[in-house]
Design a protein around this motif. Structure first.
Motif, mmCIF file in Angstrom:
data_model
loop_
_atom_site.group_PDB
_atom_site.id
_atom_site.type_symbol
_atom_site.label_atom_id
_atom_site.label_comp_id
_atom_site.label_asym_id
_atom_site.label_seq_id
_atom_site.Cartn_x
_atom_site.Cartn_y
_atom_site.Cartn_z
ATOM 1 N N MET A 63 -0.382 37.407 16.421
ATOM 2 C CA MET A 63 -1.512 36.594 16.892
ATOM 3 C C MET A 63 -2.741 36.807 16.023
ATOM 4 O O MET A 63 -3.440 35.856 15.679
ATOM 5 N N PHE A 64 -3.010 38.054 15.686
ATOM 6 C CA PHE A 64 -4.184 38.354 14.860
ATOM 7 C C PHE A 64 -4.060 37.715 13.480
ATOM 8 O O PHE A 64 -5.009 37.106 12.982
ATOM 9 N N LYS A 65 -2.882 37.835 12.869
ATOM 10 C CA LYS A 65 -2.673 37.240 11.548
ATOM 11 C C LYS A 65 -2.798 35.723 11.597
ATOM 12 O O LYS A 65 -3.383 35.106 10.695
ATOM 13 N N ALA A 66 -2.275 35.107 12.653
ATOM 14 C CA ALA A 66 -2.390 33.653 12.795
ATOM 15 C C ALA A 66 -3.853 33.236 12.949
ATOM 16 O O ALA A 66 -4.292 32.238 12.344
ATOM 17 N N ALA A 67 -4.602 33.978 13.709
ATOM 18 C CA ALA A 67 -6.026 33.665 13.891
ATOM 19 C C ALA A 67 -6.791 33.831 12.587
ATOM 20 O O ALA A 67 -7.651 33.009 12.244
ATOM 21 N N MET A 68 -6.486 34.888 11.841
ATOM 22 C CA MET A 68 -7.166 35.108 10.566
ATOM 23 C C MET A 68 -6.796 34.019 9.553
ATOM 24 O O MET A 68 -7.641 33.596 8.771
ATOM 25 N N ASP A 69 -5.549 33.563 9.587
ATOM 26 C CA ASP A 69 -5.139 32.470 8.692
ATOM 27 C C ASP A 69 -5.896 31.180 9.015
ATOM 28 O O ASP A 69 -6.272 30.435 8.118
ATOM 29 N N LYS A 70 -6.116 30.930 10.302
ATOM 30 C CA LYS A 70 -6.867 29.728 10.691
ATOM 31 C C LYS A 70 -8.312 29.816 10.234
ATOM 32 O O LYS A 70 -8.918 28.826 9.844
ATOM 33 N N VAL A 71 -8.884 31.023 10.278
ATOM 34 C CA VAL A 71 -10.274 31.187 9.846
ATOM 35 C C VAL A 71 -10.374 31.053 8.325
ATOM 36 O O VAL A 71 -11.286 30.412 7.805
ATOM 37 N N ASN A 72 -9.407 31.642 7.619
ATOM 38 C CA ASN A 72 -9.439 31.606 6.156
ATOM 39 C C ASN A 72 -9.045 30.244 5.581
ATOM 40 O O ASN A 72 -9.486 29.866 4.507
ATOM 41 N N ASN A 73 -8.173 29.512 6.281
ATOM 42 C CA ASN A 73 -7.707 28.209 5.816
ATOM 43 C C ASN A 73 -7.982 27.146 6.875
ATOM 44 O O ASN A 73 -7.082 26.719 7.583
ATOM 45 N N PRO A 74 -9.227 26.690 6.971
ATOM 46 C CA PRO A 74 -9.551 25.735 8.062
ATOM 47 C C PRO A 74 -8.922 24.389 7.912
ATOM 48 O O PRO A 74 -8.463 23.845 7.071
#
Length: 74
Positions: A63-74
C-alpha cells in the motif's frame, strides 16, 4: 541506522516496564496508581501492535509503495 525488530522491541519494553514497576512498588509510594494494571495494558497494546505489523507487513508495504508511486507519477 540500526533497526530493532518487533520481538526484540517487545522484550526491551517489557523488561523496562517490569523494572520500573518493581521500583515503584518498593519505594513505598502508594499514590502512584495501579502499577500492574498499566503494565498489563501497555504490554498488551505493544503485543497487539507487533502482531498486526507482523501479519500485515507485506500488505502495508504494498500500500505504501502504491501511494508513493501515485505521488511520484501523477
Amino acid at each position: 541506522m540500526r533497526t530493532i525488530h518487533a520481538p526484540r522491541l517487545l522484550l526491551l519494553l517489557g523488561t523496562s516496564l517490569l523494572v520500573r514497576g518493581g521500583q515503584t512498588l518498593r519505594s513505598g509510594d502508594h499514590e502512584r496508581g495501579d502499577v500492574p494494571g498499566w503494565v498489563m495494558i501497555t504490554l498488551m497494546s505493544a503485543t497487539l501492535v507487533a502482531v498486526i505489523l507482523f501479519m500485515a507487513e507485506e500488505a502495508l508495504t504494498t500500500m505504501f509503495k502504491a501511494a508513493m508511486d501515485k505521488v511520484n507519477n501523477p
